[in-house]
Each structure stands twice: as C-alpha cells, then as structure tokens.
Motif scaffolding. Structure first.
Motif, PDB file in Angstrom:
ATOM      1  N   LYS A   2      -0.904  -8.409   4.300  1.00 57.04           N
ATOM      2  CA  LYS A   2      -2.229  -7.816   4.407  1.00 57.04           C
ATOM      3  C   LYS A   2      -2.739  -7.959   5.834  1.00 57.04           C
ATOM      4  O   LYS A   2      -2.350  -8.855   6.578  1.00 57.04           O
ATOM      5  CB  LYS A   2      -3.186  -8.505   3.440  1.00 57.04           C
ATOM      6  N   LEU A 164      -3.393   0.411  -1.768  1.00 52.27           N
ATOM      7  CA  LEU A 164      -4.289   0.068  -0.664  1.00 52.27           C
ATOM      8  C   LEU A 164      -5.389   1.117  -0.531  1.00 52.27           C
ATOM      9  O   LEU A 164      -5.103   2.317  -0.479  1.00 52.27           O
ATOM     10  CB  LEU A 164      -3.507  -0.008   0.644  1.00 52.27           C
ATOM     11  N   ALA A 168      -7.744   0.203   4.733  1.00 51.61           N
ATOM     12  CA  ALA A 168      -7.265  -1.181   4.624  1.00 51.61           C
ATOM     13  C   ALA A 168      -6.114  -1.450   5.578  1.00 51.61           C
ATOM     14  O   ALA A 168      -5.876  -2.598   5.952  1.00 51.61           O
ATOM     15  CB  ALA A 168      -6.827  -1.476   3.192  1.00 51.61           C
TER      16      ALA A 168
END
Length: 252
Positions: A2, A164, A168
């Motif tokens: 992430k 996602l 993001a």
C-alpha cells in the motif's frame, strides 16, 4: 504494497521493493503442497492464512480471479489486482468493451532489453457496477514488443480489475505492481516450467513432489543470487565441474 501514510519516512519505492522481496522469498522458500495438481484454486487461502495482509495489494494469476478469493482478501483487509482473461468470459467482455479510447493515459514507459524494444501503456477506468466483489476500477495494459533482430511486432492487451479506490495508487505504482507480478512469473514459475520441465516430472510419491519443488527453487535462487540471469546457462556451467555447486552453496 500500500502507499505509505502521510508523514511516513519511507517512500513508496522502498515499501514496494521490500514487499516484492518478501513475496519472492516466500514463494521460493515455502511452496505449498497441493493435493490435486490439476486445481490449485483451493490452495489460495491456505497460502495466505499465515500472513498479515492488512493494507497489502495481492496479485495472482488469472486462475485465481475468483469471487471467493476477492471476498477473502477483502475480509483480510487486503486489496487485489486481478487479471481478467477469457476463462471469465462475461467479466472479460464487460471490461474489454469499456470505452478505452476515451480514457486518459495514466502511465507510459519505453524500454529496450533482451534484444527487443517494449512500450507499455496503462489506463484506469472507474465504474459503478461490475459483477466482481468489491471491484472499484478496471485497468487496461497495452504492450508493444518489437524484436530488434527480426523486426517482428506483437501487441498484447491485458485487462485487470482492482479493489483499490481511485486515487489510492498512481499509474506508476499500479504499473510497478503488475510488472512485479510478471517478473516473478518470468524468473521463477516460467523457469520451473520450461527449464526444469516441472509439469512433466514423474516424481509423485508422497512428499517427494514438494521436496523437488523446494530443490528447484533453491537452485534458481542460488544462481540468481550469484548474478546469473540465464538459468539454463548457469546449470550447464555448474554441471561441468562438481566443485561449482558446492562453491555456490558456500560449502567449500
């Protein structure tokens, strides 16, 4: 995989690199025994059960683009990048028929290596409804490859869906994650399939298939660590001198 939160001292490149190394090491060191070699779909969740997936972005082959897998990852707090192929005809047609020509380009890169020139273009499209759990965006990757020796040009279009949300991850990050998945395919699974002929192996007694998979991964990992990019050539070189395998393993 992430993006790091605001104020994190680690940049996205550091985070992605560390995660890619962890993923590659896990795949090479812990092959999961699959009872039915014709179907590895049931092994998806057991392979990931022991890992902390919170905030991770999981990539897998198109075989694992399954509704149950998407729901499992969502429940574990992870996101996915799922390849969509014709083994899911309805989903593939819906994503392929999106108005991609009208969608702006999110990422472009051009590279030259291995006697070929390659151009990759990535686009993302947000949609409201798609018959796939928790999907928020569709992606199209177009790859132009030209062989510098023959001049032959090939064009490949790959479609994906991701959980996602828009914004993001940047186009560059998405492209890096997709490329990282292909890199593992090329450097590990492709070598096991083509160089070691793993699928043609006659070894099928009890735990021996798992043992042999581990030994193949060990051989590939040792040669990669020594800087070899061509595993076939590395195996031939090692086979000419019985001391070389011992040296590679640090036993001499």
């Amino acid at each position: 995989m992430k993006p790091p939160p605001q104020g994190d001292s680690e940049g996205p490149d550091t985070f992605i690199s560390r995660t890619a190394l962890l993923r590659a090491a896990f795949l090479q060191s812990a092959p999961l025994h699959i009872q039915d070699t014709r179907n590895e779909i049931p092994a998806f969740a057991p392979l990931l059960d022991g890992l902390d997936l919170t905030g991770a972005v999981i990539t897998a082959d198109a075989l694992h683009t399954q509704h149950d897998h998407a729901s499992y990852l969502h429940e574990r707090g992870a996101h996915y990048l799922a390849v969509v192929k014709k083994n899911h005809p309805g989903l593939h047609q819906k994503v392929r028929r999106l108005p991609w020509r009208d969608v702006r380009l999110d990422h472009y890169e051009r590279a030259r290596a291995h006697h070929r020139e390659e151009i990759r273009r990535l686009k993302t499209a947000t949609f409201a409804h798609l018959d796939y759990p928790h999907a928020r965006q569709a992606l199209q990757v177009v790859r132009w490859r030209r062989d510098l020796g023959t001049g032959r040009l090939t064009i490949e279009r790959i479609y994906l869906v991701t959980s996602l949300p828009p914004g993001a991850a940047t186009g560059s990050e998405l492209a890096a994650w997709i490329r990282g998945h292909w890199l593992i395919e090329n450097q590990l699974h492709h070598v096991r399939d083509r160089t070691f002929r793993e699928d043609a192996s006659k070894i099928c007694t009890r735990h021996l298939p798992r043992v042999m998979a581990g030994l193949r991964n060990l051989a590939i990992g040792v040669h990669r660590q020594d800087g070899h990019t061509n595993i076939v050539a590395a195996l031939r070189r090692t086979g000419r001198d019985h001391q070389r395998p011992l040296t590679a393993l640090g036993l001499t």
